[in-house]
Design an enzyme around this catalytic site. Structure first.
Site, PDB file in Angstrom:
ATOM      1  N   GLU A 195      57.398  35.760  50.044  1.00  8.27           N
ATOM      2  CA  GLU A 195      57.241  34.224  50.096  1.00  8.27           C
ATOM      3  C   GLU A 195      58.620  33.593  51.020  1.00  8.27           C
ATOM      4  O   GLU A 195      59.562  34.161  51.045  1.00  8.27           O
ATOM      5  CB  GLU A 195      57.551  33.571  48.528  1.00  8.27           C
ATOM      6  CG  GLU A 195      56.278  33.903  47.879  1.00  8.27           C
ATOM      7  CD  GLU A 195      56.362  33.588  46.467  1.00  8.27           C
ATOM      8  OE1 GLU A 195      57.310  32.585  45.988  1.00  8.27           O
ATOM      9  OE2 GLU A 195      55.669  33.832  45.364  1.00  8.27           O
ATOM     10  N   CYS A 240      57.697  38.180  41.350  1.00  7.49           N
ATOM     11  CA  CYS A 240      57.278  39.524  41.400  1.00  7.49           C
ATOM     12  C   CYS A 240      58.575  40.781  41.103  1.00  7.49           C
ATOM     13  O   CYS A 240      58.176  41.533  40.154  1.00  7.49           O
ATOM     14  CB  CYS A 240      57.265  40.088  43.026  1.00  7.49           C
ATOM     15  SG  CYS A 240      55.800  39.145  43.629  1.00  7.49           S
TER      16      CYS A 240
HETATM   17  P1  NAD Z   1      49.326  32.876  41.922  1.00  7.30           P
HETATM   18  O1  NAD Z   1      49.639  32.554  40.395  1.00  7.30           O
HETATM   19  O2  NAD Z   1      50.261  32.049  42.948  1.00  7.30           O
HETATM   20  O3  NAD Z   1      47.913  32.870  42.330  1.00  7.30           O
HETATM   21  C1  NAD Z   1      46.963  33.221  41.548  1.00  7.30           C
HETATM   22  C2  NAD Z   1      45.711  32.355  41.819  1.00  7.30           C
HETATM   23  O4  NAD Z   1      44.518  33.027  40.959  1.00  7.30           O
HETATM   24  C3  NAD Z   1      45.875  30.834  40.796  1.00  7.30           C
HETATM   25  O5  NAD Z   1      45.655  30.236  41.951  1.00  7.30           O
HETATM   26  C4  NAD Z   1      44.879  31.058  39.986  1.00  7.30           C
HETATM   27  O6  NAD Z   1      44.457  29.582  39.598  1.00  7.30           O
HETATM   28  C5  NAD Z   1      43.856  31.849  40.231  1.00  7.30           C
HETATM   29  N1  NAD Z   1      42.901  32.512  39.312  1.00  7.30           N
HETATM   30  C6  NAD Z   1      43.334  32.948  38.060  1.00  7.30           C
HETATM   31  N2  NAD Z   1      42.261  33.353  37.339  1.00  7.30           N
HETATM   32  C7  NAD Z   1      41.192  33.481  38.178  1.00  7.30           C
HETATM   33  C8  NAD Z   1      39.537  33.482  38.086  1.00  7.30           C
HETATM   34  N3  NAD Z   1      39.243  34.231  37.100  1.00  7.30           N
HETATM   35  N4  NAD Z   1      38.850  33.395  39.392  1.00  7.30           N
HETATM   36  C9  NAD Z   1      39.653  32.778  40.549  1.00  7.30           C
HETATM   37  N5  NAD Z   1      40.895  32.323  40.526  1.00  7.30           N
HETATM   38  C10 NAD Z   1      41.692  32.741  39.564  1.00  7.30           C
HETATM   39  O7  NAD Z   1      49.857  34.449  41.867  1.00  7.30           O
HETATM   40  P2  NAD Z   1      50.331  35.156  43.348  1.00  7.30           P
HETATM   41  O8  NAD Z   1      51.897  34.961  43.465  1.00  7.30           O
HETATM   42  O9  NAD Z   1      49.411  34.845  44.484  1.00  7.30           O
HETATM   43  O10 NAD Z   1      50.256  36.864  42.990  1.00  7.30           O
HETATM   44  C11 NAD Z   1      49.039  37.393  42.973  1.00  7.30           C
HETATM   45  C12 NAD Z   1      49.177  38.736  42.820  1.00  7.30           C
HETATM   46  O11 NAD Z   1      49.683  39.269  44.012  1.00  7.30           O
HETATM   47  C13 NAD Z   1      50.124  39.293  41.788  1.00  7.30           C
HETATM   48  O12 NAD Z   1      49.499  40.430  41.266  1.00  7.30           O
HETATM   49  C14 NAD Z   1      51.140  39.469  42.437  1.00  7.30           C
HETATM   50  O13 NAD Z   1      52.062  40.517  41.763  1.00  7.30           O
HETATM   51  C15 NAD Z   1      51.065  40.110  43.621  1.00  7.30           C
HETATM   52  N6  NAD Z   1      51.963  39.641  44.815  1.00  7.30           N
HETATM   53  C16 NAD Z   1      52.648  38.663  44.896  1.00  7.30           C
HETATM   54  C17 NAD Z   1      53.492  38.088  46.012  1.00  7.30           C
HETATM   55  C18 NAD Z   1      54.118  37.011  46.072  1.00  7.30           C
HETATM   56  O14 NAD Z   1      55.204  37.056  46.789  1.00  7.30           O
HETATM   57  N7  NAD Z   1      53.967  36.003  45.276  1.00  7.30           N
HETATM   58  C19 NAD Z   1      53.671  39.346  46.721  1.00  7.30           C
HETATM   59  C20 NAD Z   1      52.926  40.322  46.810  1.00  7.30           C
HETATM   60  C21 NAD Z   1      52.212  40.681  45.799  1.00  7.30           C
END
Ligand code: NAD
Length: 437
Positions: free
Chosen positions: A153, A261
């Site tokens: 991020e 994370c």
């Molecule tokens: P986030 O919470 O920002 O986004 C997740 C989204 O999924 C939300 O908008 C939520 O409303 C949506 N959602 C939930 N249930 C749903 C469903 N049934 N159908 C459709 N949408 C649905 O999370 P994020 O930070 O984007 O992280 C997502 C994944 O990626 C996690 O596993 C995280 O560990 C991984 N990740 C995150 C980062 C980071 O920097 N944020 C980096 C690498 C990996």
């Protein structure tokens, strides 16, 4: 290619937008109607540098659309990415309900060969669980690929568009070929696309984050010892970072790691290990050291004010868990603010991007200010939590005038000790000499 991304958060929105930028037709799907409405109206709901420009272009040119309708959103997509939350369960393991739930739905929805790509951070073995969940509902041919995401991020667009490496976990040559094609525009400079078995791909993500968290924590422990012995951790950092085997990055001592994370991924890997009857000792230490480190300055603040913080006001600079994001999930700022509030103190806080998210937490003792100097007015001390560049070269004279006491507790070692002496501040940072004027 026509692709879909399920889950339009920090990872999903960046993934969808960047793949649209490389010419694909992308539908982003989310259950959050408010978020989807906002995106449809052309507003990016998160702060991520550079995202708004490519978002606007691709939406205008019709390559990027948004929906809450899973069935409609995945129609004729050859690749479906899952970028769903995997928050920690109470026992530290990753909650896979979001991922498995969507996988089951996809099983009933796909109507031709489809690749389901998991971008969420998930424990070893999840690709197989996803495959089983889908195959229980369909006879149609499909592949499940593990494609962990390494974006950070704050620099997510850059990281996505120019990844150090792309990891693809699959035993299907057909799926690997399509994934290579999709990523080809992003690795033109020759960074590797590493195709491996799915378990190794899943493990790679946890190992990367846990290693980085360990590196930070190691340096924080060195800093704590420097304080006791009278050494300067900044000097030590330079001294070891110039060794190529160690490298210069991730060596800055401070008040610990946070964010959505590192904390959850270290916890989840430790849990995976314990479920496999393996005692991953380093990870357990990393977690407990980091918990203490996050509030390391609180003890010093208490001692400075003779263990009486009742009615005191603290200016807090930085609320986001790191600069260039509005994300406050697991932010050290919140741990510190809670500790101070528990002691009866009030907070005047400022952050360039995360202010709105903190306001939503409705903490009556926290006043979110419009700028960094407003936060200082009549505060008893300043606490620096996030190293936003704007805090690096402030007007020190003005700060002295506004603060009631000339004291700064710096959790990110932003200032030079000589400068602090010159301005006559009391200055307490991490792993360096304290300055008491
Ligand atoms: P986030 O919470 O920002 O986004 C997740 C989204 O999924 C939300 O908008 C939520 O409303 C949506 N959602 C939930 N249930 C749903 C469903 N049934 N159908 C459709 N949408 C649905 O999370 P994020 O930070 O984007 O992280 C997502 C994944 O990626 C996690 O596993 C995280 O560990 C991984 N990740 C995150 C980062 C980071 O920097 N944020 C980096 C690498 C990996």
């Amino acid at each position: 290619m026509k692709i879909s991304v399920v889950g339009t958060g920090y990872v999903g929105l960046v993934t969808g937008t960047c793949f649209a930028e490389t010419g694909n037709y992308v539908t982003c799907i989310d259950i959050d109607k408010e978020k989807v409405d906002c995106l449809r109206q052309g507003q990016v709901p998160i702060y991520e540098p550079g995202l708004d420009v490519i978002f606007e272009r691709n939406q205008r040119e019709g390559r990027l659309t948004f929906t809450t309708d899973l069935a409609g959103g995945i129609k004729s997509s050859s690749v479906i990415f899952l970028a769903l939350p995997t928050p920690p369960n109470e026992d530290g393991s990753a909650d896979l309900n979001y991922v498995i739930d969507v996988a089951e739905q996809l099983g009933s929805l796909i109507s031709e060969y489809t690749i389901i790509v998991n971008k969420s951070t998930v424990p070893v073995g999840t690709t197989e669980l996803v495959r089983n969940a889908i195959s229980e509902k369909t006879q149609i041919e499909f592949d499940v690929v593990s494609n962990p995401e390494f974006l950070r991020e704050g620099v997510a667009v850059d990281d996505f568009m120019k990844p150090d490496r792309v990891v693809i976990g699959t035993s299907s040559e057909k799926a690997a070929e399509i994934m290579r094609e999709l990523y080809a525009p992003l690795v033109r400079q020759g960074n590797p696309v590493l195709v491996m078995d799915e378990k190794s791909a899943e493990m790679t993500k946890y190992a990367a984050n846990s290693f980085l968290a360990t590196k930070i924590t190691f340096m924080n422990e060195v800093a704590n010892l420097c304080e006791i012995l009278g050494a300067d951790v900044d000097m030590v950092r330079k001294g070891i970072g110039t060794d190529n085997r160690i490298g210069k990055r991730f060596l800055f001592a401070g008040i610990g790691y946070g964010g959505s994370c590192f904390p959850k991924d270290v916890q989840a890997l430790a849990k995976t290990a314990s479920q496999a009857n393996y005692d991953f000792k380093i990870l357990n230490s990393v977690m407990s050291v980091n918990e203490k480190q996050k509030i390391k300055l609180i003890e010093k603040i208490k001692a400075y004010f003779n263990y009486d913080l009742k009615g005191k006001t603290f200016a807090v600079w930085g609320l986001a868990f790191k600069p260039y994001t509005d994300d406050i999930r697991e932010a050290p700022s919140l741990a510190n603010i809670r500790e101070l509030i528990n002691e009866g103190a009030r907070i005047k806080a400022y952050d360039p991007e995360a202010a709105e998210n903190v306001k939503k937490l409705s903490m009556p003792q926290v006043r979110v200010c419009e700028d960094e100097y407003e936060a200082l007015r009549d505060a008893d001390a300043l606490l620096i939590i996030t190293e936003w560049p704007v805090f690096r070269t402030p007007e020190f004279g003005r700060m002295k005038q506004l603060l009631k006491n000339d004291v700064i507790f710096d959790g990110r070692n932003l200032y030079d000790l000589d400068t602090m002496r010159k301005y006559g501040f009391n200055y307490i940072s991490i792993g360096r000499k304290e300055i008491h004027e």
